[in-house]
Design a protein around this motif. Structure first.
Motif, PDB file in Angstrom:
ATOM      1  N   THR A 139       1.609   0.540  -3.368  1.00  0.00           N
ATOM      2  CA  THR A 139       2.510   1.452  -4.294  1.00  0.00           C
ATOM      3  C   THR A 139       1.764   1.810  -5.531  1.00  0.00           C
ATOM      4  O   THR A 139       0.784   1.183  -5.722  1.00  0.00           O
ATOM      5  N   LYS A 140       2.203   2.713  -6.352  1.00  0.00           N
ATOM      6  CA  LYS A 140       1.813   3.239  -7.406  1.00  0.00           C
ATOM      7  C   LYS A 140       2.454   2.161  -8.654  1.00  0.00           C
ATOM      8  O   LYS A 140       3.495   2.304  -8.903  1.00  0.00           O
ATOM      9  N   ASP A 141       1.345   1.337  -9.167  1.00  0.00           N
ATOM     10  CA  ASP A 141       2.267   0.337 -10.176  1.00  0.00           C
ATOM     11  C   ASP A 141       0.840   0.099 -11.223  1.00  0.00           C
ATOM     12  O   ASP A 141      -0.248   0.264 -10.764  1.00  0.00           O
ATOM     13  N   ASP A 142       1.085  -0.554 -12.157  1.00  0.00           N
ATOM     14  CA  ASP A 142       0.196  -1.050 -13.248  1.00  0.00           C
ATOM     15  C   ASP A 142       0.495  -2.579 -13.487  1.00  0.00           C
ATOM     16  O   ASP A 142       0.024  -2.884 -14.486  1.00  0.00           O
ATOM     17  N   TRP A 190       3.845  -3.663  -3.984  1.00  0.00           N
ATOM     18  CA  TRP A 190       4.090  -3.899  -2.522  1.00  0.00           C
ATOM     19  C   TRP A 190       2.623  -3.339  -1.771  1.00  0.00           C
ATOM     20  O   TRP A 190       1.968  -2.308  -2.427  1.00  0.00           O
ATOM     21  N   ASP A 191       2.338  -4.226  -0.809  1.00  0.00           N
ATOM     22  CA  ASP A 191       1.068  -3.945  -0.118  1.00  0.00           C
ATOM     23  C   ASP A 191       1.017  -4.123   1.250  1.00  0.00           C
ATOM     24  O   ASP A 191       1.876  -4.855   1.771  1.00  0.00           O
ATOM     25  N   LEU A 192       0.299  -3.153   2.068  1.00  0.00           N
ATOM     26  CA  LEU A 192      -0.007  -3.403   3.525  1.00  0.00           C
ATOM     27  C   LEU A 192      -1.269  -3.581   3.765  1.00  0.00           C
ATOM     28  O   LEU A 192      -2.083  -2.876   3.544  1.00  0.00           O
ATOM     29  N   MET A 193      -1.602  -4.710   4.672  1.00  0.00           N
ATOM     30  CA  MET A 193      -3.023  -4.901   5.078  1.00  0.00           C
ATOM     31  C   MET A 193      -3.191  -5.291   6.243  1.00  0.00           C
ATOM     32  O   MET A 193      -2.172  -5.427   7.112  1.00  0.00           O
ATOM     33  N   ARG A 194      -4.181  -4.833   6.985  1.00  0.00           N
ATOM     34  CA  ARG A 194      -4.376  -4.738   8.256  1.00  0.00           C
ATOM     35  C   ARG A 194      -5.528  -5.910   8.408  1.00  0.00           C
ATOM     36  O   ARG A 194      -6.693  -5.987   7.910  1.00  0.00           O
ATOM     37  N   TYR A 195      -5.320  -6.809   9.689  1.00  0.00           N
ATOM     38  CA  TYR A 195      -6.521  -7.592  10.033  1.00  0.00           C
ATOM     39  C   TYR A 195      -7.713  -6.909  10.431  1.00  0.00           C
ATOM     40  O   TYR A 195      -7.567  -5.924  11.157  1.00  0.00           O
TER      41      TYR A 195
END
Length: 260
Positions: A139-142, A190-195
């Motif tokens: 997401t866009k955040d600081d 919020w983040d999405l990560m891939r193995y």
């Protein structure tokens, strides 16, 4: 197989374009017995100073220590360390001048004292699982992630052939929802990560999503916040997306140390 070939190519030839655009993360899940809690805390306090120097030297982007819940001795892992990189080669090869960081962190410590610290590291915990990841959406955040930050760490396993569909679902369905919650003050990121590794049919998960809150009060507020009902089309999209993955486990994590 295609993913493995891509990883090998990156390791052999490097890929500065990817490295500049992406964040890479090494997750290390720790098992710590109740009897070793104090010793483990002392171990990570020792390593924290080294990680600060590694950050200053440009070997890593940062390092975090998270306390996990439920985290009981029969419920998996009690702690998680996260090391951040801007380059997959650095991450997988653990590149950098460790000796320089060690000497800068502990210039007056003797070789005998350092060896004792390293020995105590092994005794204080079992480094049970190591995962290499790439961030593929955020997401866009600081948000600066102060100590006490709370994170929901969701381990997802995507069925064969559904990775692209699942990632599209997360980025097109859940990411906009998370962005609205951030703008409403109900969440921080919020983040999405891939193995990247490990991979294969025996791997417990293939992706991780992380929901971050400044504290549990904000988390509970987000859980009770009003949300608009889904339309028929949105509900169909939601059900199709959920069908692509199995949420294997969820940890609640609290940030207890960091090097930034």
């Amino acid at each position: 197989m295609k993913k493995l070939l891509l990883i090998i190519a990156i390791l052999l030839f490097g890929n500065t374009l990817i490295a500049q655009d992406k964040l890479y993360l090494k997750f290390e899940f720790m098992k710590v017995s109740n009897a070793q809690e104090r010793a483990y805390w002392e171990t990570e306090s020792f390593w924290e100073k080294i990680q600060v120097q590694r950050k200053k030297n440009g070997d890593i982007l940062g390092w975090d220590l998270w306390s996990l819940q439920p985290g009981g001795v029969d419920q998996g892992y009690q702690y998680l360390t996260v090391t951040l990189y801007n380059d997959p080669v650095k991450m997988m090869s653990d590149a950098g001048n460790f000796e320089a960081a060690l000497k800068a962190a502990y210039p007056k410590m003797s070789t005998e004292e350092l060896n004792k610290k390293f020995s105590n590291t092994a005794k204080s915990r079992d480094l049970a699982v190591r995962i290499y990841l790439e961030q593929i959406a955020t997401t866009k955040d600081d948000f600066k992630m102060p100590l006490g930050t709370v994170a929901g760490i969701n381990l997802m396993k995507v069925s064969d052939g559904n990775s692209e569909k699942y990632e599209k679902f997360e980025t097109e369905f859940f990411k906009p929802i998370a962005q609205k919650e951030i703008e409403a003050g109900n969440r921080e990121s919020w983040d999405l990560m891939r193995y990247l590794l490990p991979e294969g049919s025996d791997v417990n998960a293939t992706h991780i999503t992380v929901d971050m809150y400044k504290d549990y009060k904000q988390l509970i507020k987000d859980g009770t916040a009003d949300s608009h009902p889904l339309s028929e089309a949105e509900m169909k999209k939601f059900q199709e997306g959920i069908a692509t993955r199995d949420m294997k486990y969820k940890y609640m994590a609290t940030l207890v140390k960091k090097a930034r």
